[in-house]
Design a protein around this motif. Sequence first.
Motif, PDB file in Angstrom:
ATOM      1  N   TYR A  78       3.012 -93.501  34.361  1.00  0.00           N
ATOM      2  CA  TYR A  78       3.863 -94.666  34.627  1.00  0.00           C
ATOM      3  C   TYR A  78       3.898 -95.608  33.431  1.00  0.00           C
ATOM      4  O   TYR A  78       4.973 -96.078  33.030  1.00  0.00           O
ATOM      5  N   GLU A  79       2.746 -95.865  32.835  1.00  0.00           N
ATOM      6  CA  GLU A  79       2.688 -96.778  31.689  1.00  0.00           C
ATOM      7  C   GLU A  79       3.446 -96.218  30.487  1.00  0.00           C
ATOM      8  O   GLU A  79       4.104 -96.960  29.756  1.00  0.00           O
TER       9      GLU A  79
ATOM     10  N   ILE B 143       7.257 -96.807  31.142  1.00  0.00           N
ATOM     11  CA  ILE B 143       7.782 -98.172  31.082  1.00  0.00           C
ATOM     12  C   ILE B 143       7.514 -98.845  29.738  1.00  0.00           C
ATOM     13  O   ILE B 143       7.996 -99.957  29.503  1.00  0.00           O
TER      14      ILE B 143
ATOM     15  N   ALA C  28      10.898 -99.174  28.115  1.00  0.00           N
ATOM     16  CA  ALA C  28      12.031 -99.120  29.029  1.00  0.00           C
ATOM     17  C   ALA C  28      13.012-100.267  28.794  1.00  0.00           C
ATOM     18  O   ALA C  28      12.621-101.388  28.460  1.00  0.00           O
ATOM     19  N   ARG C  29      14.282 -99.942  28.957  1.00  0.00           N
ATOM     20  CA  ARG C  29      15.345-100.940  28.904  1.00  0.00           C
ATOM     21  C   ARG C  29      16.192-100.802  30.162  1.00  0.00           C
ATOM     22  O   ARG C  29      16.260 -99.726  30.767  1.00  0.00           O
ATOM     23  N   LYS C  30      16.842-101.867  30.571  1.00  0.00           N
ATOM     24  CA  LYS C  30      17.630-101.858  31.790  1.00  0.00           C
ATOM     25  C   LYS C  30      18.785-100.872  31.667  1.00  0.00           C
ATOM     26  O   LYS C  30      19.418-100.762  30.624  1.00  0.00           O
TER      27      LYS C  30
ATOM     28  N   ASP D 247      15.788 -95.323  35.183  1.00  0.00           N
ATOM     29  CA  ASP D 247      14.585 -96.084  35.501  1.00  0.00           C
ATOM     30  C   ASP D 247      13.518 -95.101  35.980  1.00  0.00           C
ATOM     31  O   ASP D 247      13.702 -93.879  35.910  1.00  0.00           O
ATOM     32  N   PHE D 248      12.396 -95.626  36.451  1.00  0.00           N
ATOM     33  CA  PHE D 248      11.269 -94.782  36.844  1.00  0.00           C
ATOM     34  C   PHE D 248      11.678 -93.774  37.915  1.00  0.00           C
ATOM     35  O   PHE D 248      11.352 -92.581  37.825  1.00  0.00           O
TER      36      PHE D 248
ATOM     37  N   LYS E  18       1.715 -89.703  38.368  1.00  0.00           N
ATOM     38  CA  LYS E  18       2.110 -90.998  37.811  1.00  0.00           C
ATOM     39  C   LYS E  18       0.942 -91.933  37.511  1.00  0.00           C
ATOM     40  O   LYS E  18       1.043 -92.786  36.640  1.00  0.00           O
TER      41      LYS E  18
ATOM     42  N   ARG F 144      10.395 -90.692  28.899  1.00  0.00           N
ATOM     43  CA  ARG F 144      10.165 -91.939  28.151  1.00  0.00           C
ATOM     44  C   ARG F 144      11.377 -92.285  27.298  1.00  0.00           C
ATOM     45  O   ARG F 144      11.802 -93.449  27.240  1.00  0.00           O
TER      46      ARG F 144
ATOM     47  N   MET G  80      14.289 -93.525  29.460  1.00  0.00           N
ATOM     48  CA  MET G  80      14.124 -94.877  30.001  1.00  0.00           C
ATOM     49  C   MET G  80      14.447 -95.969  28.986  1.00  0.00           C
ATOM     50  O   MET G  80      14.493 -97.145  29.343  1.00  0.00           O
ATOM     51  N   THR G  81      14.725 -95.591  27.755  1.00  0.00           N
ATOM     52  CA  THR G  81      15.294 -96.560  26.812  1.00  0.00           C
ATOM     53  C   THR G  81      16.801 -96.670  27.021  1.00  0.00           C
ATOM     54  O   THR G  81      17.460 -97.480  26.378  1.00  0.00           O
TER      55      THR G  81
END
Length: 229
Positions: free
Chosen positions: A96-97, A100, A103-105, A109-110, A124, A143, A146-147
Motif C-alpha cells: 500500500y505504501e 501511494i 500517487a496523483r489524483k 487509485d488503490f 497490501k 505504482r 497511480m501517478t
Amino acid sequence: MNLLSLDHLAASYGATQALFDVSLTLGEGEVLALMGRNGMGKTTTVKTICRMLPMTAGRLSFSGQDLQGLASHQAARLGIGLVPEGRRCFGNLTVYENLIAAARKGAWDFEAVLRLFPQLEERKTQLAAVLSGGEQQMLAIGRALMTNPKLLILDEATEGLAPLVRQEIWASIAHLKRETGLAILVVDKSIKELSAIADKAVILERGASVWAASMAELTPEITAQYLGV
C-alpha cells in the motif's frame, strides 16, 4: 498530434556517448515496441526520455513541451510514468505504501490497481521485499499507474519472470491498451507478445534508430538482421 517525439536524439554517460541518433514518435493511445539486441541503447533511451540522463543533441518533446531543460520529477509531473528495469520497489515499505508514494489524483487509485492485479489485495500490508518477483512487477506497474500518467513506459517488464507470470503481465498490458487511453512504450524481447499489442516498432542498433514501421511489417528477415543473436 504526437504525444512523444524524439528527433535525432543523442546522449552520453560522461565522456562516453551512448545514443547517437534516436528518432521515434508515439501518439495518444498508441503502443510502441522499442526493440534491439542487448546494449543497443533501449534503456538509455528510456532514461533520456524520463530526464534521468542529459541529452547532448537532438530534440525531445512530450505533450507539446520541450523536455530538454526539465528534471526527472518535472517530466513525471507532465505525465510520464516509468516501470523501470529491475522493478525497484521500495522494499522497506508495504504494498500500500509503495502504491501511494507518488500517487496523483485520477482514475488510477488503490482500488483500480487492485482490480487490475487482484493478487496484491492479500499482500497490501506486507513489505515489498517479501513479494515474489511477479508480485513486485505488478506492484511496480501499479505504482506507475497511480501517478495517472499519459504515457506508461515499461522497461523489460517480463524479464526473469516465470512463464505464467509473464502471461499475466502481458494480459494486463493488453487490458490497458484495450480499456484505457494510455500511450504505452514497451521495451521487451518477446516478439510474439509484442506483435499482439504493439501498433508500431522502432529498432535500435548501436545507439541509433535503424528501422521503424508498423508491427505488422516486422518480417522474419528484419528480425534476423537486427534482433537475432
